[in-house]
Design an enzyme around this catalytic site. Structure first.
Site, PDB file in Angstrom:
ATOM      1  N   HIS A 158       0.823  -1.226   0.000  1.00  0.00           N
ATOM      2  CA  HIS A 158       0.000   0.000   0.000  1.00  0.00           C
ATOM      3  C   HIS A 158       0.852   1.270   0.000  1.00  0.00           C
ATOM      4  O   HIS A 158       0.330   2.353  -0.224  1.00  0.00           O
ATOM      5  CB  HIS A 158      -0.936   0.002   1.219  1.00  0.00           C
ATOM      6  CG  HIS A 158      -2.038  -1.011   1.093  1.00  0.00           C
ATOM      7  ND1 HIS A 158      -3.322  -0.665   0.742  1.00  0.00           N
ATOM      8  CD2 HIS A 158      -2.050  -2.358   1.234  1.00  0.00           C
ATOM      9  CE1 HIS A 158      -4.073  -1.752   0.693  1.00  0.00           C
ATOM     10  NE2 HIS A 158      -3.325  -2.796   0.994  1.00  0.00           N
ATOM     11  N   ASP A 366       3.654   9.384  -0.934  1.00  0.00           N
ATOM     12  CA  ASP A 366       2.447   8.661  -0.516  1.00  0.00           C
ATOM     13  C   ASP A 366       2.197   7.521  -1.501  1.00  0.00           C
ATOM     14  O   ASP A 366       2.362   7.712  -2.702  1.00  0.00           O
ATOM     15  CB  ASP A 366       1.246   9.617  -0.543  1.00  0.00           C
ATOM     16  CG  ASP A 366       0.261   9.357   0.581  1.00  0.00           C
ATOM     17  OD1 ASP A 366       0.146   8.181   0.982  1.00  0.00           O
ATOM     18  OD2 ASP A 366      -0.395  10.304   1.050  1.00  0.00           O
TER      19      ASP A 366
END
Ligand code: GDG
Length: 461
Positions: A158, A366
């Site tokens: 992720h 991110d």
């Protein structure tokens, strides 16, 4: 259809669809896949026990079976707070300066992955498909293989995968990456991570890497590809129809009268670029002093990982910066920044996003950043706001749209961010609508169900 077994550090006990509360899109999406496939969700209960027993707590909630184990306090220190959150998280977010390496962390990480494999192994039938999630569990596939497991096993990361030159700073990096080659499929959020991973395999392991992203090493092949995660779009929009969502929107609007709202929503984490964002806002107010009275910045930042020192530090830094910006510019009836250290329900968040003219999403790094997508999904199609997005979010690959989507910025540049804020605030309705329609199409179609289907299909193939 074969059964699906999902494994992640923590398990989110499924609630009924549409139930109030803070269940994330991921839990909902995986929950629906697990229901269809009569699957199991396995992970740590979040609880501690003095002596590890491997006891499985099995529960059935809304058609999904969850199986959880408790861990020892030393496991939580070394595996979770240690290797996962003090070594891998900073390093994978390019913060080599914050990464800590203690041999106990590595040992704890391996021990807990072994514990996961030993507790999970007996639950797996020969026909099951296994899907392992995130940086806490990188070696789990290899541990299952060592126990004789021949199932299809996939892994999804992720967070970003760092460039080779950063990763080699990790002691025993080669051991960690080699264990990944025990999977059948490795998924990343974006192409940049895929390239970094393949580059590492080619250069450090001398593995064979084919055009389509298949890595062959030691007689095994693993497919590597990008699977950008999305929102559970329908569920999020349904939440937007509730009284909680409308009330939150109304509260924001009535308390910000005559002022244009800029919104930031981030877990309090150094990867999210919050100090840089506050500095850019200060720059914006300094450059355009007449705007101070016309603008309100609202930052929702629920604290996270408070056991880790770098997280306590960032909290102090932000309090100081927000205090300074407000101290210098507030009036008796007006503050430029509202800095809120608490969480809101997903429904309330929808209303908060919808009330804002600008969504400011400026991480330094991110994996994806779902807030950017939520901000888009929550807008009023007749009067949509503008998304200002960091080029270093995984979402940038999807939302830049050749200059016709989000306003892209370099979060390290105060000038760029400050100018983008001004452009966003002044953008005419027609351009806002044109950009939003394109963005919304991406967010709506590249949703979490699509992500899950693509991954599971590629894994089954
Ligand atoms: C990791 C990766 C990747 C935030 N405040 C509240 C709240 N949130 C929700 C947001 C959003 C989620 O938390 C945060 O998701 P992000 O994607 O922005 O970031 P991470 O937590 O760092 O997640 C990231 C993600 O995994 C999925 O793969 O995109 O890159 O770092 O949904 O809305 N939720 C509620 N109240 C809050 O106050 N209910």
């Amino acid at each position: 259809m074969s059964r699906l077994i999902v494994v992640s550090n923590r398990v989110s006990v499924p609630k009924a669809r549409g139930a109030a509360g803070s269940q994330g899109g991921l839990a909902v999406a995986l929950g629906s896949a697990l229901r269809e496939r009569r699957g199991i969700w396995f992970g740590w209960s979040g609880k501690e026990t003095q002596t590890f027993s491997g006891h499985l707590d099995m529960q059935k909630n809304h058609g999904v079976t969850t199986a959880t184990i408790d861990l020892e306090p030393q496991d939580v220190d070394e595996y979770y707070n240690g290797y996962a959150n003090r070594t891998l998280w900073p390093l994978f977010h390019y913060r080599i300066d914050l990464a800590e390496y203690e041999s106990g962390f590595g040992k704890g990480y391996e021990r807990v992955n072994q514990r996961f494999a030993d507790s999970l192994g007996p639950l797996i039938d020969p026909e099951d498909t296994v899907w392992v999630h995130d940086y806490h569990l990188i070696p789990l596939g290899e541990r299952l293989r060592t126990r004789g497991n021949k199932n299809r096993i996939g892994f999804f990361l992720h967070i970003p995968w760092p460039p080779r030159n950063l990763l080699v700073a990790l002691p025993f990096h080669e051991r960690l990456v080699r264990t990944m080659l025990a999977y059948d499929l490795i998924g990343f959020q974006d192409e940049e991570s895929v390239d970094s991973f393949l580059g590492y395999c080619r250069k450090e392991l001398q593995a064979e890497v084919s055009e389509d992203g298949t890595v062959t090493f030691d007689g095994r092949s693993v497919k590597v590809a990008a699977f950008p995660i999305g929102l559970d779009y329908d569920e999020f929009l349904e939440g937007g129809q509730t009284g909680d969502a409308r009330q939150a929107e109304q509260r924001m609007r009535s308390s910000s009268r005559y002022r244009k709202v800029i919104i930031g929503v981030d877990r309090l984490d150094y990867s999210k670029g919050l100090p840089e964002r506050f500095d850019a806002l200060g720059r914006f107010f300094d450059t355009y002093p007449e705007r101070v009275k016309e603008t309100l910045y609202v930052q929702v930042a629920p604290p996270s990982r408070q056991d880790v020192a770098s997280y306590q530090k960032i909290r102090n830094t932000l309090e100081q910066k927000a205090g300074q910006i407000n101290g210098e510019r507030s009036e008796v009836d007006m503050v430029p920044i509202r800095y809120v250290n608490r969480g809101y329900s997903r429904q309330e968040l929808f209303g908060i996003y919808r009330s804002a003219h600008v969504g400011l999403v400026t991480p330094l790094r991110d994996g994806m950043n779902l807030v950017a997508k939520e901000y888009i999904a929550a807008q009023d199609p007749e009067d949509p706001g503008v998304l200002v997005l960091s080029r270093f979010a995984g979402a940038a690959e999807q939302l830049e749209l050749d200059g016709e989507g989000a306003l892209m910025i370099n979060p390290y540049s105060m000038e760029e961010t400050s100018e983008a804020i001004r452009t966003a605030i002044d953008m005419p309705l027609e351009e806002r609508k044109a950009r939003w329609e394109k963005l919304n199409e991406v967010v709506k179609t590249a949703n979490v169900e699509r992500w899950r289907e693509n991954f599971v299909e590629a894994l089954g193939a």
